[in-house]
Every structure is written in C-alpha cells, then in structure tokens.
Scaffold this motif. Structure first.
Motif, short mmCIF file in Angstrom:
data_model
loop_
_atom_site.label_atom_id
_atom_site.label_comp_id
_atom_site.label_asym_id
_atom_site.label_seq_id
_atom_site.Cartn_x
_atom_site.Cartn_y
_atom_site.Cartn_z
N TRP A 1 -9.84 -1.46 -6.20
CA TRP A 1 -9.35 -2.85 -6.28
C TRP A 1 -7.96 -2.89 -6.91
CZ3 TRP A 1 -8.45 -5.98 -10.68
CH2 TRP A 1 -8.19 -7.34 -10.40
N ARG A 2 -7.75 -2.06 -7.93
CA ARG A 2 -6.46 -2.00 -8.60
C ARG A 2 -5.38 -1.43 -7.66
NH1 ARG A 2 -5.12 1.50 -14.08
NH2 ARG A 2 -2.88 0.99 -14.21
N ASP B 1 -5.34 -1.71 -4.48
CA ASP B 1 -5.06 -2.67 -3.42
C ASP B 1 -4.12 -3.77 -3.86
OD1 ASP B 1 -6.64 -1.28 -1.66
OD2 ASP B 1 -8.43 -2.51 -1.99
N ASP B 2 -4.04 -4.00 -5.17
CA ASP B 2 -3.15 -5.05 -5.67
C ASP B 2 -1.68 -4.68 -5.57
OD1 ASP B 2 -5.25 -6.67 -6.19
OD2 ASP B 2 -5.33 -6.30 -8.36
#
Length: 233
Positions: free
Chosen positions: A229-230, A232-233
């Motif tokens: 998730w990190r 993808d940011d």
C-alpha cells in the motif's frame, strides 16, 4: 506443522524488510510462490515413499539453485537473469532462495522435521533445543552438544555447551533424528493416511495450529500488505 499460508506470510515479511526498492506486487508473488514450492511434495507422496518433507524439503534444493544463480550472475559474461529481468530479477531471485530456505524449509525443520540432505543422506531431523542464561549454571544450550566420550550424543539433552575438546570428543551439531523416508510418513490433506490403515481418513488442510503460527500469519500478511500500500502511494 506450519501451513503453506504461514510459510508464505513469513516470506512476505522477509521480502518487505529486505527487498528495499525492488519490492512490488510481482516480487511478492514470486517470493511467496517459490516459498510454497516445498509443500508440493505432498503430491509426490501419493506415488512415492520418499514424498512429503523429503523430495522438496531438502536444503540441497536452495543450495543448488543458489550455485546456478551465482554462476549466471557472476561468472557468465552475459547473465540470463539480469538480461531478462535486470537488477530486479537478481534481487528477487536471491530473496526467493533465502525465503525458500528460511521460510519454506526452515519453519518445518524447527517445527516437525524435514529430510534436510536428501538424497545424499536419507534421514529426517527436527531442530530442538534451548539457549538460557542462568545465574547458577551460566550459559545453557542444547542445540550443539560436546561429546566428551567420543561416542556421539543423540541431541535433546539438557547440558551446557562448551567449545573445547576433551577425552577425544568434539563439538557436534545434534538435531534430533526421526528416521529415514522409509520410516517416517507425514499425513497431509493430500495424503491423509500414508500408512493405509484407515478406511475413510479425514482430510485436514491446516491454516494455523498454534498461537505463534496465527501471530506470524496475521503479522506477515499485514506487514506485506502495508508495504505494498505504501509503494502504491
């Protein structure tokens, strides 16, 4: 014994910690898939006595693949892996082999036993022991024992380790021996009755069979997801 999901969760945790800039969804899929490979020998057990925890749970597998990867990336003028996948492929390749040895085979080695040197040495071993610090007995460990009589100890004792030779004996690694592939049959969901003693055996596919396994399962997948998730940011 740890389930395949527990092995994969541990591998994801290691990849999230060590892959740095090469960490992405594709890397996670590759690492987890390679880590799950040893459990495929459950199917081999259907047609061979030397099956589960033997054929693909040998440390000769990651060692052999590591030699091939090292030869390709360090000895060849043009590396196949680097030419096809670049530095990402090399990093993920080494990470996959590490997870194969540590998360795929290693967890089974300390939990229920594997055949770590098959086919060169057909014997199941489980790594049992402890390391403690006592105010009366000093450092106590049972992973490596010293055979003072030169006769070879069987492991699993409660003595303190020493580093000096005495009476012709020497230090020896002493994991507990469980028997050969002809003597040890592991029940799995694929082959629930390897001995053929039950008419209608129950097929059980484990997810978590101990508190530490559930803890590792949740933590490993949570950390892997958080890292993805990190990224993808």
């Amino acid at each position: 014994m740890p389930s395949t999901l527990v092995h994969m969760a541990f591998a994801g945790l290691l990849a999230a910690a060590l892959l740095q800039t090469h960490f992405d969804r594709r890397a996670v899929l590759v690492v987890m898939a390679v880590t799950a490979v040893p459990d495929l020998d459950s199917f081999i057990a259907l047609v061979s006595v030397a099956g589960h925890r033997t054929v693909l749970h040998t440390y000769l597998l990651p060692i052999g693949l590591g030699v091939l990867l090292a030869a390709d990336t360090r000895l060849r003028e043009e590396s196949f892996v680097r030419g096809r996948w670049g530095d990402w492929g090399v990093a993920v390749g080494w990470m996959s082999l590490l997870c194969l040895a540590v998360a795929g085979i290693g967890l089974d080695f300390i939990e229920a036993g594997v055949n770590p040197l098959w086919p060169l040495h057909d014997q199941f071993y489980v790594l049992n022991g402890k390391i403690e610090l006592s105010d009366k007995r000093g450092l106590i460990q049972t992973f490596v024992e010293v055979d003072l009589d030169g006769g070879g100890s069987g492991g699993g004792g409660d003595g303190s380790g020493g580093g000096s030779d005495a009476g012709g004996g020497g230090p020896s690694v002493a994991p507990e021996s469980l028997g050969s592939s002809q003597e040890v049959n592991m029940s799995t969901g694929i082959d629930p009755d390897p001995d053929g003693n039950q008419e209608d055996p129950e097929r059980v596919f484990p997810i978590a069979r101990a508190g530490w396994q559930l803890h590792l399962l949740v933590t490993g997948f949570a950390v892997t997801a958080a890292r993805l998730w990190r990224e993808d940011d």
